[in-house]
Design a protein around this motif. Sequence first.
Motif, PDB file in Angstrom:
ATOM      1  N   ASP A  30      53.235  37.232  34.063  1.00 18.04           N
ATOM      2  CA  ASP A  30      52.478  36.757  35.226  1.00 18.04           C
ATOM      3  C   ASP A  30      51.033  37.245  35.136  1.00 18.04           C
ATOM      4  O   ASP A  30      50.629  38.215  35.783  1.00 18.04           O
ATOM      5  N   THR A  31      50.262  36.567  34.329  1.00 18.06           N
ATOM      6  CA  THR A  31      48.839  36.871  34.178  1.00 18.06           C
ATOM      7  C   THR A  31      48.096  36.421  35.437  1.00 18.06           C
ATOM      8  O   THR A  31      48.642  35.684  36.273  1.00 18.06           O
ATOM      9  N   PRO A  32      46.837  36.833  35.609  1.00 20.06           N
ATOM     10  CA  PRO A  32      46.068  36.320  36.750  1.00 20.06           C
ATOM     11  C   PRO A  32      46.054  34.794  36.809  1.00 20.06           C
ATOM     12  O   PRO A  32      46.171  34.211  37.893  1.00 20.06           O
ATOM     13  N   GLU A  33      45.936  34.155  35.664  1.00 17.97           N
ATOM     14  CA  GLU A  33      45.949  32.688  35.651  1.00 17.97           C
ATOM     15  C   GLU A  33      47.286  32.143  36.123  1.00 17.97           C
ATOM     16  O   GLU A  33      47.342  31.171  36.898  1.00 17.97           O
ATOM     17  N   ALA A  34      48.386  32.760  35.655  1.00 19.41           N
ATOM     18  CA  ALA A  34      49.714  32.321  36.080  1.00 19.41           C
ATOM     19  C   ALA A  34      49.894  32.490  37.580  1.00 19.41           C
ATOM     20  O   ALA A  34      50.475  31.630  38.256  1.00 19.41           O
TER      21      ALA A  34
ATOM     22  N   TYR B  48      50.541  29.625  40.296  1.00 19.56           N
ATOM     23  CA  TYR B  48      51.713  29.737  41.170  1.00 19.56           C
ATOM     24  C   TYR B  48      51.300  29.552  42.631  1.00 19.56           C
ATOM     25  O   TYR B  48      51.975  28.872  43.405  1.00 19.56           O
ATOM     26  N   GLY B  49      50.188  30.151  43.012  1.00 18.05           N
ATOM     27  CA  GLY B  49      49.729  30.041  44.393  1.00 18.05           C
ATOM     28  C   GLY B  49      49.210  28.667  44.752  1.00 18.05           C
ATOM     29  O   GLY B  49      49.243  28.269  45.925  1.00 18.05           O
TER      30      GLY B  49
ATOM     31  N   THR C 232      39.833  28.892  50.749  1.00 18.25           N
ATOM     32  CA  THR C 232      38.788  29.849  51.131  1.00 18.25           C
ATOM     33  C   THR C 232      38.432  29.753  52.616  1.00 18.25           C
ATOM     34  O   THR C 232      37.538  30.468  53.086  1.00 18.25           O
ATOM     35  N   HIS C 233      39.117  28.880  53.348  1.00 20.93           N
ATOM     36  CA  HIS C 233      38.804  28.689  54.766  1.00 20.93           C
ATOM     37  C   HIS C 233      39.937  29.136  55.685  1.00 20.93           C
ATOM     38  O   HIS C 233      39.679  29.493  56.841  1.00 20.93           O
ATOM     39  N   GLY C 234      41.163  29.092  55.200  1.00 19.15           N
ATOM     40  CA  GLY C 234      42.293  29.458  56.037  1.00 19.15           C
ATOM     41  C   GLY C 234      42.641  30.932  55.913  1.00 19.15           C
ATOM     42  O   GLY C 234      41.828  31.761  55.480  1.00 19.15           O
ATOM     43  N   LEU C 235      43.850  31.273  56.292  1.00 16.74           N
ATOM     44  CA  LEU C 235      44.329  32.649  56.207  1.00 16.74           C
ATOM     45  C   LEU C 235      44.322  33.108  54.756  1.00 16.74           C
ATOM     46  O   LEU C 235      44.836  32.403  53.884  1.00 16.74           O
ATOM     47  N   PRO C 236      43.743  34.271  54.438  1.00 15.22           N
ATOM     48  CA  PRO C 236      43.699  34.728  53.043  1.00 15.22           C
ATOM     49  C   PRO C 236      45.100  35.026  52.504  1.00 15.22           C
ATOM     50  O   PRO C 236      45.879  35.732  53.148  1.00 15.22           O
ATOM     51  N   TRP C 237      45.394  34.501  51.328  1.00 14.38           N
ATOM     52  CA  TRP C 237      46.672  34.759  50.663  1.00 14.38           C
ATOM     53  C   TRP C 237      46.331  35.133  49.224  1.00 14.38           C
ATOM     54  O   TRP C 237      45.882  34.306  48.446  1.00 14.38           O
ATOM     55  N   HIS C 238      46.542  36.399  48.884  1.00  8.03           N
ATOM     56  CA  HIS C 238      46.193  36.917  47.569  1.00  8.03           C
ATOM     57  C   HIS C 238      47.415  36.952  46.661  1.00  8.03           C
ATOM     58  O   HIS C 238      48.495  37.398  47.068  1.00  8.03           O
ATOM     59  N   PHE C 239      47.233  36.506  45.429  1.00  8.75           N
ATOM     60  CA  PHE C 239      48.298  36.504  44.427  1.00  8.75           C
ATOM     61  C   PHE C 239      47.902  37.493  43.337  1.00  8.75           C
ATOM     62  O   PHE C 239      47.021  37.221  42.521  1.00  8.75           O
ATOM     63  N   LEU C 240      48.543  38.653  43.342  1.00  3.84           N
ATOM     64  CA  LEU C 240      48.132  39.778  42.513  1.00  3.84           C
ATOM     65  C   LEU C 240      49.099  40.041  41.375  1.00  3.84           C
ATOM     66  O   LEU C 240      50.286  39.718  41.458  1.00  3.84           O
ATOM     67  N   THR C 241      48.583  40.647  40.317  1.00  3.94           N
ATOM     68  CA  THR C 241      49.410  41.159  39.239  1.00  3.94           C
ATOM     69  C   THR C 241      48.809  42.506  38.826  1.00  3.94           C
ATOM     70  O   THR C 241      47.980  43.067  39.549  1.00  3.94           O
ATOM     71  N   SER C 242      49.236  43.042  37.701  1.00  2.56           N
ATOM     72  CA  SER C 242      48.703  44.320  37.226  1.00  2.56           C
ATOM     73  C   SER C 242      48.451  44.232  35.730  1.00  2.56           C
ATOM     74  O   SER C 242      48.877  43.283  35.064  1.00  2.56           O
TER      75      SER C 242
END
Length: 217
Positions: free
Chosen positions: A114-118, A122-123, A130-140
Motif C-alpha cells: 500500500d504505497t502512497p499512490e495505492a 483506493y480513496g 478538497t472542499h468536503g470533510l477531510p479524509w486522509h489515506f495514510l501509509t508508512s
Amino acid sequence: MLAVSLVLLLCSSRAQALERSGFVAPPAGTYRLQRILNTPEGLVLDSDGSPQKLSRYVTGRVTLFSFIYTYCTDARGCPLAYATFHNLKKSIEGSPGMRDNVRFVSMSFDPQYDTPEAMRNYGGKDARDTHGLPWHFLTSRARSDLLPMLEGFGQDVSVASPPPNGQRIPLLRHMLKVFLIDARGQVREIYSPAFLQHDMIFNDIKTLLMEQGIKAR
C-alpha cells in the motif's frame, strides 16, 4: 471497488434491521464518552508521499480512524469501514458546524504494497476532495515504523496464509476496529463491526464536539 458497493448494501440492510428491532441511538450530549487511551506518535506518509507525524492527523479535530489494507475483501473488515466512513461523510457534510471540525483517517496495515499512490487510488474521489470533510489515506515507510502505532492503538494483525501461486500479496487477518478520537488525541470509543451503526457514531461525534462548545445540528 465492488466489495465496497456490496458492503454499502449490507450497511443499509443492517440499519433497517436495527430500526425494526427498535434500536434508537441516544441523543448527542446526553451521555459522556470515557477516555480510553492516548493515541501513539509515529511517522506516516500522506497519499502524496510526504512524511508527517501521526499527531498531525489525530489532534486538532474529532477524528474517526481505522487501519485497513487496500486489497481486503472481508465484508466485515476494511470494505465495511470504508462504506461506513463514506456514508458518515455525506451526513456530516450536511450538518452545520461539523464538517470543519471532523476528519477521517484510513491507515494501511501493509506499507510494502500500500504505497502512497495505492492509498490515493483506493480513496478515489474521497481522497481528492478538497472542499468536503477531510479524509486522509495514510501509509508508512516500513513495517518498523508501523508496528509502534499498531501497538499503541492495541490493533492486532497477522498473516492469515501465504499468498497463492503467482500472487505476491499475502492475506492478512485482523479484527476491524474503528477509533473515535477527540481533538486532544485521546481515544474515546472503539467500534467493532457489530457496532458500526451510522446514527450511533454520528451522535458520538456530535457529543465530542459539544464538549468543545461547538454547536452541531
